[in-house]
Design an enzyme around this catalytic site. Structure first.
Site, short mmCIF file in Angstrom:
data_model
loop_
_atom_site.label_atom_id
_atom_site.label_comp_id
_atom_site.label_asym_id
_atom_site.label_seq_id
_atom_site.Cartn_x
_atom_site.Cartn_y
_atom_site.Cartn_z
N ILE A 1 102.24 -0.58 23.42
CA ILE A 1 101.98 -1.38 22.23
C ILE A 1 102.74 -0.83 21.03
O ILE A 1 103.37 -1.57 20.27
CB ILE A 1 100.47 -1.45 21.94
CG1 ILE A 1 99.75 -2.17 23.08
CG2 ILE A 1 100.21 -2.18 20.62
CD1 ILE A 1 98.23 -2.13 22.97
N ASP B 1 103.33 11.15 18.24
CA ASP B 1 102.75 11.05 19.59
C ASP B 1 103.05 12.35 20.31
O ASP B 1 104.17 12.88 20.18
CB ASP B 1 103.37 9.87 20.35
CG ASP B 1 102.58 9.47 21.59
OD1 ASP B 1 102.42 10.33 22.49
OD2 ASP B 1 102.11 8.33 21.66
N ARG C 1 91.65 1.37 17.97
CA ARG C 1 90.22 1.55 18.18
C ARG C 1 89.57 1.82 16.83
O ARG C 1 90.13 2.55 16.00
CB ARG C 1 89.93 2.70 19.15
CG ARG C 1 90.33 2.44 20.58
CD ARG C 1 89.39 1.42 21.24
NE ARG C 1 89.73 1.18 22.63
CZ ARG C 1 90.52 0.20 23.04
NH1 ARG C 1 91.08 -0.61 22.14
NH2 ARG C 1 90.77 0.02 24.32
N ASP D 1 91.69 -4.76 12.64
CA ASP D 1 91.25 -5.68 13.68
C ASP D 1 90.12 -5.07 14.50
O ASP D 1 89.53 -5.75 15.33
CB ASP D 1 92.43 -6.05 14.61
CG ASP D 1 92.03 -7.10 15.64
OD1 ASP D 1 91.59 -8.19 15.22
OD2 ASP D 1 92.15 -6.82 16.85
N GLU E 1 81.57 -2.15 15.31
CA GLU E 1 81.74 -3.57 15.57
C GLU E 1 80.85 -4.12 16.66
O GLU E 1 80.64 -5.33 16.75
CB GLU E 1 83.20 -3.87 15.94
CG GLU E 1 83.62 -3.33 17.29
CD GLU E 1 85.07 -3.70 17.63
OE1 GLU E 1 85.27 -4.33 18.68
OE2 GLU E 1 85.97 -3.35 16.86
N HIS F 1 88.57 -8.24 16.05
CA HIS F 1 89.06 -7.78 17.35
C HIS F 1 89.72 -8.93 18.12
O HIS F 1 89.42 -9.18 19.29
CB HIS F 1 87.92 -7.18 18.18
CG HIS F 1 88.38 -6.13 19.16
ND1 HIS F 1 87.70 -4.96 19.38
CD2 HIS F 1 89.45 -6.09 19.98
CE1 HIS F 1 88.33 -4.24 20.29
NE2 HIS F 1 89.40 -4.90 20.67
#
Length: 329
Positions: A155, A174, A234, A258, A263, A295
């Site tokens: 992603i 990363d 997340r 999002d 949630e 989401h």
């Protein structure tokens, strides 16, 4: 064989029905979220198909195993909500969908960036009310801006390609550098450096003990004043209450979410006729420079079809003794 889909919406039923055409698997759909109270609904089902906000802790897994469940087939790539140690102890196999459509999530992150930058949500509401003024709608060119990509898997890489197409300068964080980003000219930095140098930061890393609240009061203080933060990964990657202070101080100039840490009790349900009980989310929604979507980044036809196809393939392979995409079992 029978499989029960918890937290299933109409779009799940449509995509799974298409994918299961010609299969002998019996699919059953349950709108309720999987919790300790609803786990009994799965009695007699060998397969339970769960989504990201379903509860899969030790107690729930024990209840499922006692009812005859043998496979937890996740409709998600993430599995941080599953007690894998308990699943292993109970003899439950857990399979996931490692990739469905990285483009769906990446493109939604870009949509949030564009909407926040050009104040599309505010302009939409104004023109519907007959207000055609441009005051307060000034944005900035994306071309030439520095974008920080936190998490450079599939992603994150898809997101980086899009932003490179806008002419942005790419920074990345990363533990495992992706050659594709290096080929795009991205520079890998430690997180504090990335936060200091980026005008826009987008989160695409998995949730783990190391990444929980990766963005917190301390890291937010390192942002350029007026920086933009996007989270389609997340919810718990971000310490949400710390965002409010950063927004009030102007350290954070734009926020697109999002996902949200709390949630599970809110998203995927129509609660428009009820007072919002979550004070933190209610406060965030008062800021004009904040957009929260529920989401939906994964929600494209291509992604739904890929989720359904891969999930059913995981079930079929597990039943045939040739499991794939297992995280335990």
């Amino acid at each position: 064989m029978r499989a029960l889909l918890f937290s299933s919406q109409h779009y799940d039923q449509e995509s799974f029905t298409r994918a299961a055409h010609g299969s002998t698997l019996q699919l059953h759909y349950q709108a309720a979220r999987l919790t300790l109270d609803t786990a009994a609904l799965a009695n007699g089902f060998e397969v339970v198909c769960a989504f990201i906000n379903d509860e899969l802790d030790a107690q729930v897994l024990a209840r499922l195993a006692a009812g005859g469940t043998r496979l937890i087939a996740l409709r998600s790539a993430g599995y941080n909500h599953v007690d894998l140690v308990a699943a292993q102890r109970l003899g439950l196999a857990v399979a996931r969908v490692p990739a469905y459509s990285p483009h769906a999530v990446a493109e939604h992150a870009v949509a949030l960036i564009l909407a926040l930058n050009r104040r599309l949500h505010r302009a939409y509401n104004r023109t519907r009310e007959g207000d055609f003024t441009l005051h307060g709608l000034t944005g900035f060119d994306l071309h030439g801006k520095t974008v920080g990509v936190v998490g450079t898997g599939q992603i994150g890489a898809a997101f980086a390609r899009i932003m490179a197409g806008f002419g942005c300068q790419l920074l990345a964080y990363d533990p495992y550098p992706n050659p594709e980003l290096l080929a795009l000219g991205a520079r890998y930095l430690e997180l504090p450096e990335l936060l200091r140098e980026s005008r826009i930061i987008s989160l695409h890393c998995p949730l783990s003990a190391d990444t929980r609240h990766l963005i917190n009061a301390q890291s937010l203080a390192q942002l350029q004043p007026g920086a933009m933060l996007i989270n389609t990964g997340r919810g718990a990657l971000v310490d949400t209450p710390a965002l409010i202070d950063a927004l009030k101080r102007g350290q954070l100039g734009y926020l697109g979410l999002d996902v949200y840490e709390e949630e599970a009790q809110l998203f995927f349900e129509d609660r428009s006729d009820q007072p919002l009980q979550d004070d933190v989310l209610a406060r965030l929604l008062t800021f004009p420079n904040v957009i929260v979507t529920a989401h939906q980044a994964f929600l494209t036809r291509e992604a739904l079809d890929a989720i359904a196809t891969t999930t059913l393939d995981n079930i079929a392979r597990w039943a045939a003794g040739n499991p794939q995409n297992l995280v335990t079992g």
